[in-house]
Design an enzyme around this catalytic site. Structure first.
Site, PDB file in Angstrom:
ATOM      1  N   TYR A   1       0.823  -1.206   0.000  1.00  0.00           N
ATOM      2  CA  TYR A   1       0.000   0.000   0.000  1.00  0.00           C
ATOM      3  C   TYR A   1       0.859   1.260   0.000  1.00  0.00           C
ATOM      4  O   TYR A   1       0.472   2.274  -0.566  1.00  0.00           O
ATOM      5  CB  TYR A   1      -0.887   0.031   1.253  1.00  0.00           C
ATOM      6  CG  TYR A   1      -2.170  -0.724   1.143  1.00  0.00           C
ATOM      7  CD1 TYR A   1      -2.179  -2.103   0.975  1.00  0.00           C
ATOM      8  CD2 TYR A   1      -3.397  -0.063   1.243  1.00  0.00           C
ATOM      9  CE1 TYR A   1      -3.371  -2.798   0.904  1.00  0.00           C
ATOM     10  CE2 TYR A   1      -4.589  -0.754   1.175  1.00  0.00           C
ATOM     11  CZ  TYR A   1      -4.581  -2.115   1.000  1.00  0.00           C
ATOM     12  OH  TYR A   1      -5.761  -2.803   0.938  1.00  0.00           O
TER      13      TYR A   1
ATOM     14  N   ASP B   1      -6.101  -7.023   4.421  1.00  0.00           N
ATOM     15  CA  ASP B   1      -7.252  -6.422   3.744  1.00  0.00           C
ATOM     16  C   ASP B   1      -8.158  -7.527   3.205  1.00  0.00           C
ATOM     17  O   ASP B   1      -9.377  -7.530   3.411  1.00  0.00           O
ATOM     18  CB  ASP B   1      -6.750  -5.531   2.600  1.00  0.00           C
ATOM     19  CG  ASP B   1      -7.896  -4.943   1.801  1.00  0.00           C
ATOM     20  OD1 ASP B   1      -8.845  -4.450   2.426  1.00  0.00           O
ATOM     21  OD2 ASP B   1      -7.840  -4.982   0.554  1.00  0.00           O
TER      22      ASP B   1
ATOM     23  N   LYS C   1       3.513 -15.255   3.204  1.00  0.00           N
ATOM     24  CA  LYS C   1       3.742 -16.029   1.984  1.00  0.00           C
ATOM     25  C   LYS C   1       5.253 -16.270   1.909  1.00  0.00           C
ATOM     26  O   LYS C   1       5.934 -15.884   0.949  1.00  0.00           O
ATOM     27  CB  LYS C   1       3.205 -15.237   0.772  1.00  0.00           C
ATOM     28  CG  LYS C   1       3.206 -16.014  -0.527  1.00  0.00           C
ATOM     29  CD  LYS C   1       2.142 -17.099  -0.597  1.00  0.00           C
ATOM     30  CE  LYS C   1       2.301 -17.917  -1.870  1.00  0.00           C
ATOM     31  NZ  LYS C   1       1.480 -19.159  -1.852  1.00  0.00           N
TER      32      LYS C   1
ATOM     33  N   ASP D   1      -2.430 -18.490   1.431  1.00  0.00           N
ATOM     34  CA  ASP D   1      -3.406 -19.230   0.615  1.00  0.00           C
ATOM     35  C   ASP D   1      -4.090 -20.310   1.463  1.00  0.00           C
ATOM     36  O   ASP D   1      -5.321 -20.482   1.411  1.00  0.00           O
ATOM     37  CB  ASP D   1      -2.761 -19.828  -0.645  1.00  0.00           C
ATOM     38  CG  ASP D   1      -1.434 -20.515  -0.385  1.00  0.00           C
ATOM     39  OD1 ASP D   1      -0.925 -20.452   0.750  1.00  0.00           O
ATOM     40  OD2 ASP D   1      -0.896 -21.134  -1.324  1.00  0.00           O
TER      41      ASP D   1
ATOM     42  N   ASP E   1     -11.970  -9.201   4.921  1.00  0.00           N
ATOM     43  CA  ASP E   1     -13.263  -9.254   4.219  1.00  0.00           C
ATOM     44  C   ASP E   1     -13.821 -10.677   4.265  1.00  0.00           C
ATOM     45  O   ASP E   1     -15.023 -10.890   4.469  1.00  0.00           O
ATOM     46  CB  ASP E   1     -13.122  -8.820   2.754  1.00  0.00           C
ATOM     47  CG  ASP E   1     -13.398  -7.337   2.567  1.00  0.00           C
ATOM     48  OD1 ASP E   1     -13.198  -6.587   3.539  1.00  0.00           O
ATOM     49  OD2 ASP E   1     -13.812  -6.932   1.466  1.00  0.00           O
TER      50      ASP E   1
END
Ligand code: IPM
Ligand code: MG
Length: 357
Positions: A142, A248, A192, A224, A252
């Site tokens: 970001y 982020d 990751k 993942d 959700d």
């Protein structure tokens, strides 16, 4: 106690849900003999319309001078065409960074009265669903260097640098471990590390922080796999800590599996007590101005503010209990409406919660 609160109503349903939030805070102030002063400031689309900037300087100054900041929601199709720095979202990223709010706390909990809205099978949710995502908020892709350019072969190219330094990882991990100590004492760090250098550093630093918290169970998980585990067996998670972009996305997903996106609050915190509190849902332009929105996520965000910024735990619990009771009594806004329940408007929902307090 006297507290100064900067209020960003924002766009879409922002002004409606914020009106209900202030209504509820005012009854809290009355009941517990506090004084809350509100300073309304501009950010997002409305700020672009009125000042040409998504985050006017005055807004940053006033927020910095307050004890805490409440935010409704920003954005909408009207401002979607602007370039990156002229979009409402730039205001949100700018304020997070200007106030140094590096820790974003997003709880996801299955509320009993709304259990039927949960999309997971009951054999999964019977084991419970009560987790918190601690998302790093002012680093990673970001805020890393952004470039759009033409490469040597003439291809149009763009890049966003995912970058983290040790101190950024360390401070967010501490927030997660401190939180886990007050909960079920379990932290899962998500990365990751099989692909990304920034994740390998994340793993190294989180491991060092974990060694200082021997009473907290600690593990790593690849992002993942985490996305899958959240729907397969969410009960395994207590506190999740992760970098900005993964946080982020996963937050959700976590909110969706509770079945009640319109119910989930969030807190963004820094080193001091100044925080920014906002619902995790967006500005819902399709229902803006119709008095239909669900103000509960915003009201619960204000409860988080009472707890984290003002150290008013009793007051926060009072608000949370009132929300529980209103739901138990069967009142529902349209987004969480189901058969046999009583449909109320945004302002009626605010009234009901305020009445109980
Ligand atoms: C969120 C939102 C923001 C983010 C957007 C609106 C910039 O999705 O708060 O999760 O990506 O952080
Ligand atoms: Mg998001």
């Amino acid at each position: 106690m006297k507290k100064n609160i900067a209020v960003i109503k924002g766009d879409g349903i922002g002004p409606e849900i914020m009106a209900e939030t202030v209504k509820v805070l005012n009854v809290v102030a009355e009941k517990f003999c506090h004084i809350f002063n509100y300073t309304y400031v501009l950010m997002g689309g409305i700020a672009i319309d009125e000042t040409g900037e998504p985050l006017p300087k005055e807004t940053v100054e006033k927020c910095l001078a307050s004890d805490s900041v409440l935010l409704g929601a920003v954005g909408g199709p009207k401002w979607d065409k602007g370039e990156g720095s002229k979009r409402p979202e730039a205001g949100l990223l700018g304020i997070r960074s200007a106030l140094n709010l590096f820790a974003n706390i997003r709880p996801a909990k299955l509320l009993k009265p709304l259990a039927s809205a949960c999309p997971l099978k009951t054999e999964i949710t019977d084991k419970g669903l009560d987790l918190v995502i601690v998302r790093e908020l002012i680093g990673g892709a970001y805020f890393g260097e952004k470039r759009t350019f033409t490469d040597e072969k003439g291809n149009k190219t763009a890049s966003d640098l995912m970058i983290y330094s040790d101190y950024e990882i360390e401070r967010i991990c501490r927030v997660a471990f401190d939180m886990a100590k007050k909960r079920r004492k379990k932290v899962t760090s998500i990365d990751k590390a099989n692909v990304l250098d920034s994740s390998r550093l994340w793993r190294e630093i989180s491991h060092i922080v974990a060694s200082e918290y021997p009473d907290v169970e600690f593990s790593h998980m690849l992002v993942d796999n985490a996305a899958m585990q959240l729907v397969r067996d969410p009960a395994q998670f207590d506190v999740i800590v992760t970098e900005n972009l993964f946080g982020d996305i996963l937050s959700d997903e976590a909110s969706m599996i509770t079945g009640s996106l319109g119910m989930i609050p969030s807190a963004s915190l820094g080193m001091g007590s100044l925080g920014l509190y906002e619902p995790i849902h967006g500005s819902a332009p399709d229902i803006a101005g119709q008095n239909k929105a669900n103000p509960i996520a915003s009201i619960l965000s204000a409860a988080m503010m009472l707890r984290y910024s003002f150290d008013m735990d009793r007051e926060a619990k009072d608000v949370e209990n009132a929300v529980d009771l209103v739901l138990e009594h069967g009142f529902r806004t349209a987004d969480i409406m189901s058969e046999g329940k009583k449909l109320v408007s945004c302002s009626e929902m605010g009234d009901k919660i305020a009445e109980i307090i």
